[in-house]
Design a protein around this motif. Structure first.
Motif, short mmCIF file in Angstrom:
data_model
loop_
_atom_site.label_atom_id
_atom_site.label_comp_id
_atom_site.label_asym_id
_atom_site.label_seq_id
_atom_site.Cartn_x
_atom_site.Cartn_y
_atom_site.Cartn_z
N PHE A 1 0.83 -1.21 0.00
CA PHE A 1 0.00 0.00 0.00
C PHE A 1 0.87 1.26 0.00
CE2 PHE A 1 -3.66 -2.63 1.39
CZ PHE A 1 -4.58 -2.17 0.47
N GLN A 2 1.95 1.23 0.75
CA GLN A 2 2.86 2.37 0.79
C GLN A 2 3.42 2.63 -0.61
OE1 GLN A 2 6.37 1.59 3.08
NE2 GLN A 2 6.98 3.72 3.14
N ASN A 3 3.80 1.59 -1.33
CA ASN A 3 4.32 1.77 -2.69
C ASN A 3 3.26 2.31 -3.63
OD1 ASN A 3 6.97 1.03 -2.21
ND2 ASN A 3 6.57 -1.13 -2.55
N ILE A 4 2.04 1.81 -3.54
CA ILE A 4 0.96 2.33 -4.39
C ILE A 4 0.75 3.82 -4.12
CG2 ILE A 4 -1.52 2.18 -4.89
CD1 ILE A 4 0.16 -0.14 -6.02
N PHE A 5 0.69 4.21 -2.85
CA PHE A 5 0.54 5.62 -2.49
C PHE A 5 1.70 6.44 -3.05
CE2 PHE A 5 1.86 8.97 0.47
CZ PHE A 5 0.77 9.82 0.38
N SER A 6 2.93 5.93 -2.90
CA SER A 6 4.10 6.66 -3.38
C SER A 6 4.07 6.83 -4.89
CB SER A 6 5.38 5.92 -2.97
OG SER A 6 5.48 5.85 -1.58
N TYR A 7 3.63 5.78 -5.61
CA TYR A 7 3.54 5.89 -7.06
C TYR A 7 2.54 6.96 -7.48
CZ TYR A 7 6.18 1.50 -7.42
OH TYR A 7 7.14 0.53 -7.34
N VAL A 8 1.42 7.03 -6.80
CA VAL A 8 0.41 8.06 -7.10
C VAL A 8 1.00 9.45 -6.87
CG1 VAL A 8 -1.80 9.04 -6.37
CG2 VAL A 8 -1.57 6.56 -6.68
N VAL A 9 1.71 9.62 -5.75
CA VAL A 9 2.33 10.92 -5.45
C VAL A 9 3.36 11.28 -6.50
CG1 VAL A 9 3.79 12.17 -3.80
CG2 VAL A 9 1.87 10.79 -2.97
N SER B 1 1.85 12.29 -9.71
CA SER B 1 1.25 13.62 -9.60
C SER B 1 2.30 14.73 -9.65
CB SER B 1 0.42 13.73 -8.32
OG SER B 1 1.26 13.82 -7.18
N SER C 1 9.04 5.69 -1.13
CA SER C 1 8.38 6.62 -0.20
C SER C 1 9.38 7.42 0.63
CB SER C 1 7.41 5.88 0.72
OG SER C 1 8.11 4.94 1.50
#
Length: 125
Positions: A67-75, A78, A117
């Motif tokens: 989940f941390q990697n998915i969040f980091s990829y989105v950031v 962006s 992240s």
């Protein structure tokens, strides 16, 4: 010229000369002269020879990292970066913008770790 740091190692004369030259290069790069002798408390890391010691974690740890990697990829997406591959190497690329002050092109390889992240503050600059 043999360097005093190699006195306990078993190697050929040619290898001893090469080790001494590398020590001199390191000393020059650091601006520091190593003292003679050997520290018996210092152990060499032999990544290709020593056995690998693995450590397993609970499944929830791996799910959290995912989940941390998915969040980091989105950031990072962006922020204008795109994920590219060079062979099997994944890297992140952001185009520069000459009209926007300070927006330089960036090529980023995060290396070994749990993901990108921990590098987000650097990549936001």
């Amino acid at each position: 010229h043999t360097h005093t740091h190699t006195h306990t190692l078993k190697h050929t004369h040619k290898q001893a000369i090469e080790v001494c030259e590398e020590i001199k290069n390191i000393e020059h790069a650091l601006g520091y002269k190593f003292g003679p002798g050997m520290n018996p408390d210092v152990r060499c890391m032999r990544n290709s020879l020593d056995p690998v010691q693995t450590e397993y974690r609970p499944l929830i740890f791996y799910i959290a990292v995912w989940f941390q990697n998915i969040f980091s990829y989105v950031v990072i997406w962006s922020l204008g970066y795109e994920c590219l591959l060079a062979g099997r190497t994944r890297y992140w690329y952001r185009k520069g913008n000459p009209e926007a002050k300070g927006l330089q092109p960036v090529v980023f390889l995060h290396g070994i770790g749990v993901g990108i992240s921990q590098n987000l503050p650097l990549l936001r600059k």
